[in-house]
Design a protein around this motif. Structure first.
Motif, short mmCIF file in Angstrom:
data_model
loop_
_atom_site.label_atom_id
_atom_site.label_comp_id
_atom_site.label_asym_id
_atom_site.label_seq_id
_atom_site.Cartn_x
_atom_site.Cartn_y
_atom_site.Cartn_z
N GLY A 1 22.77 36.44 -28.41
CA GLY A 1 21.59 36.46 -27.56
C GLY A 1 21.90 36.72 -26.11
O GLY A 1 23.06 36.72 -25.68
N GLU A 2 20.83 36.95 -25.38
CA GLU A 2 20.96 37.16 -23.94
C GLU A 2 20.80 35.86 -23.17
O GLU A 2 21.02 35.82 -21.98
N ALA A 3 20.38 34.82 -23.87
CA ALA A 3 20.15 33.53 -23.24
C ALA A 3 21.07 32.48 -23.87
O ALA A 3 21.62 32.70 -24.94
N THR A 4 21.22 31.37 -23.19
CA THR A 4 21.98 30.26 -23.74
C THR A 4 21.06 29.43 -24.62
O THR A 4 19.95 29.09 -24.22
N PHE A 5 21.51 29.12 -25.82
CA PHE A 5 20.72 28.35 -26.76
C PHE A 5 21.14 26.89 -26.70
O PHE A 5 22.28 26.56 -27.02
N GLY A 6 20.20 26.05 -26.30
CA GLY A 6 20.43 24.62 -26.34
C GLY A 6 20.22 24.12 -27.75
O GLY A 6 19.88 24.88 -28.66
N VAL A 7 20.41 22.84 -27.94
CA VAL A 7 20.26 22.24 -29.27
C VAL A 7 18.84 22.45 -29.80
O VAL A 7 18.66 22.88 -30.93
N ARG A 8 17.84 22.17 -28.98
CA ARG A 8 16.44 22.29 -29.43
C ARG A 8 16.14 23.72 -29.86
O ARG A 8 15.53 23.96 -30.90
N ASP A 9 16.57 24.70 -29.08
CA ASP A 9 16.33 26.11 -29.42
C ASP A 9 17.05 26.49 -30.72
O ASP A 9 16.49 27.17 -31.58
N ALA A 10 18.29 26.06 -30.86
CA ALA A 10 19.07 26.39 -32.06
C ALA A 10 18.49 25.72 -33.30
O ALA A 10 18.43 26.32 -34.37
#
Length: 118
Positions: free
Chosen positions: A97-106
């Protein structure tokens, strides 16, 4: 913030009602598929093991439901092995991805792999 114990890691999440409904649908879908009651942790594990070809659709679905933060408290406990798989999946997301994935997003990406939006 995660709470790590000897044999598991617990993630406290705060989600909105739309995200919560997607989690419930994913638990339903996975339970119907396996013919046994599944848990949220099972959904996350199934998501980390899902066909990688479905990931672009899940990420599009995730973008369409953002923001996902809300007032509903959800706790997910992952065993050591499940936690390793989840962290591998997060790394995969962050590399793709182009963004950083936090726990909630993942977690929601895993969930959307099991309960994709129409």
């Amino acid at each position: 913030m995660k709470d790590s114990q000897k044999n598991s890691t617990v993630y406290p999440l705060r989600l909105n009602s739309a995200s919560f409904e997607i989690i419930l649908q994913a638990i339903h879908n996975l339970s119907a598929r396996t013919q046994r009651f599944e848990t949220f942790a099972s959904v996350i594990t199934a998501g980390t093991r899902a066909n990688i070809d479905a990931l672009p659709k899940a990420l599009t679905d995730l973008a369409s439901i953002m923001p996902i933060e809300g007032d509903i408290k959800v706790f997910v406990r992952l065993s050591t092995d499940r936690h390793k798989e989840f962290e591998w999946f997060r790394t995969l997301l962050n590399e793709a991805g182009e963004a950083t994935f936090g726990v909630r997003d993942a977690v929601m990406a895993c969930t959307l792999l099991i309960a994709p939006r129409n």
